[in-house]
Write a protein that holds these residues in place. Structure first.
Motif, PDB file in Angstrom:
ATOM      1  N   LEU A   6       0.940  -1.394  -0.213  1.00 40.39           N
ATOM      2  CA  LEU A   6       0.012   0.356  -0.047  1.00 40.39           C
ATOM      3  C   LEU A   6       0.635   1.232   0.259  1.00 40.39           C
ATOM      4  N   ALA A   7       0.233   2.812  -0.750  1.00 39.23           N
ATOM      5  CA  ALA A   7       0.873   3.590  -1.227  1.00 39.23           C
ATOM      6  C   ALA A   7       0.060   5.122  -0.679  1.00 39.23           C
ATOM      7  N   VAL A   8       0.605   5.625   0.255  1.00 36.62           N
ATOM      8  CA  VAL A   8       0.126   7.094   0.549  1.00 36.62           C
ATOM      9  C   VAL A   8       0.161   8.039   0.143  1.00 36.62           C
ATOM     10  N   SER A   9      -0.177   8.701  -1.129  1.00 39.65           N
ATOM     11  CA  SER A   9       0.208   9.144  -2.068  1.00 39.65           C
ATOM     12  C   SER A   9      -0.198  11.307  -1.654  1.00 39.65           C
ATOM     13  N   ASP A  10      -1.009  11.343  -0.671  1.00 39.09           N
ATOM     14  CA  ASP A  10      -1.730  12.870  -0.204  1.00 39.09           C
ATOM     15  C   ASP A  10      -2.234  12.461   1.109  1.00 39.09           C
ATOM     16  N   ALA A  11      -1.825  12.976   2.128  1.00 40.54           N
ATOM     17  CA  ALA A  11      -3.778  13.027   3.826  1.00 40.54           C
ATOM     18  C   ALA A  11      -3.090  14.067   4.426  1.00 40.54           C
ATOM     19  N   ARG A  12      -4.137  14.093   4.971  1.00 42.97           N
ATOM     20  CA  ARG A  12      -4.735  15.162   5.687  1.00 42.97           C
ATOM     21  C   ARG A  12      -5.160  15.262   6.782  1.00 42.97           C
ATOM     22  N   GLN A  13      -4.928  15.425   8.332  1.00 41.98           N
ATOM     23  CA  GLN A  13      -5.911  15.134   9.189  1.00 41.98           C
ATOM     24  C   GLN A  13      -5.493  16.402   9.730  1.00 41.98           C
ATOM     25  N   THR A  14      -7.085  16.302  10.836  1.00 43.42           N
ATOM     26  CA  THR A  14      -7.017  17.024  12.061  1.00 43.42           C
ATOM     27  C   THR A  14      -7.825  16.501  13.052  1.00 43.42           C
ATOM     28  N   ALA A  15      -7.356  17.132  13.953  1.00 36.44           N
ATOM     29  CA  ALA A  15      -7.808  16.353  15.067  1.00 36.44           C
ATOM     30  C   ALA A  15      -8.164  17.610  16.889  1.00 36.44           C
ATOM     31  N   THR A  16      -8.999  17.171  17.488  1.00 29.96           N
ATOM     32  CA  THR A  16      -8.730  17.747  18.622  1.00 29.96           C
ATOM     33  C   THR A  16     -10.041  16.808  19.725  1.00 29.96           C
ATOM     34  N   ALA A  17      -9.173  17.495  21.404  1.00 24.71           N
ATOM     35  CA  ALA A  17      -9.800  17.060  22.469  1.00 24.71           C
ATOM     36  C   ALA A  17     -10.139  17.724  23.291  1.00 24.71           C
ATOM     37  N   ALA A  18     -11.605  17.259  24.031  1.00 24.15           N
ATOM     38  CA  ALA A  18     -11.612  18.661  24.635  1.00 24.15           C
ATOM     39  C   ALA A  18     -12.721  17.812  26.738  1.00 24.15           C
ATOM     40  N   PHE A  19     -12.283  18.184  27.109  1.00 28.54           N
ATOM     41  CA  PHE A  19     -12.760  17.901  28.828  1.00 28.54           C
ATOM     42  C   PHE A  19     -13.343  19.082  29.378  1.00 28.54           C
ATOM     43  N   GLY A  20     -15.090  18.398  29.500  1.00 30.70           N
ATOM     44  CA  GLY A  20     -15.606  19.514  29.793  1.00 30.70           C
ATOM     45  C   GLY A  20     -17.074  19.222  30.695  1.00 30.70           C
ATOM     46  N   ALA A  21     -17.905  19.839  31.293  1.00 26.37           N
ATOM     47  CA  ALA A  21     -19.218  18.451  31.980  1.00 26.37           C
ATOM     48  C   ALA A  21     -20.063  17.846  31.845  1.00 26.37           C
ATOM     49  N   LEU A  22     -19.837  17.927  30.098  1.00 28.72           N
ATOM     50  CA  LEU A  22     -20.234  16.841  29.424  1.00 28.72           C
ATOM     51  C   LEU A  22     -19.770  15.666  29.790  1.00 28.72           C
ATOM     52  N   GLY A  23     -18.066  15.864  29.822  1.00 24.28           N
ATOM     53  CA  GLY A  23     -17.101  13.948  29.240  1.00 24.28           C
ATOM     54  C   GLY A  23     -16.340  14.723  28.480  1.00 24.28           C
TER      55      GLY A  23
END
Length: 79
Positions: A6-23
């Protein structure tokens, strides 16, 4: 994952994490060009609700249960 290399010629990623009153909430989006019909349907899952108190520094992991793959990892120094 595949009998063929397998080979990946192009990829982009965005991530987020949050802690709050709802968990804890985390999300990641990865975009890669793939041929149509190459993604199998997602397996069924079961959601659970838990309660926890975070009053000191801690680390966290969000893990894909079926494969054991860590999806999100982090460390909170000031809860």
């Amino acid at each position: 994952m595949s009998a063929q290399p397998l080979a990946v010629s192009d990829a982009r990623q965005t991530a987020t994490a949050a802690f709050g009153a709802l968990g804890f909430r985390a999300a990641a989006v990865t975009v890669m060009p793939v041929p149509m019909g190459s993604v199998p349907p997602p397996p069924p899952y079961r959601a659970q609700q838990i309660s926890a108190r975070y009053d000191r520094p801690f680390g966290f992991l969000a893990v894909h249960r079926a494969s054991g793959l860590v999806l999100v990892a982090g460390w909170v120094t000031e809860p």
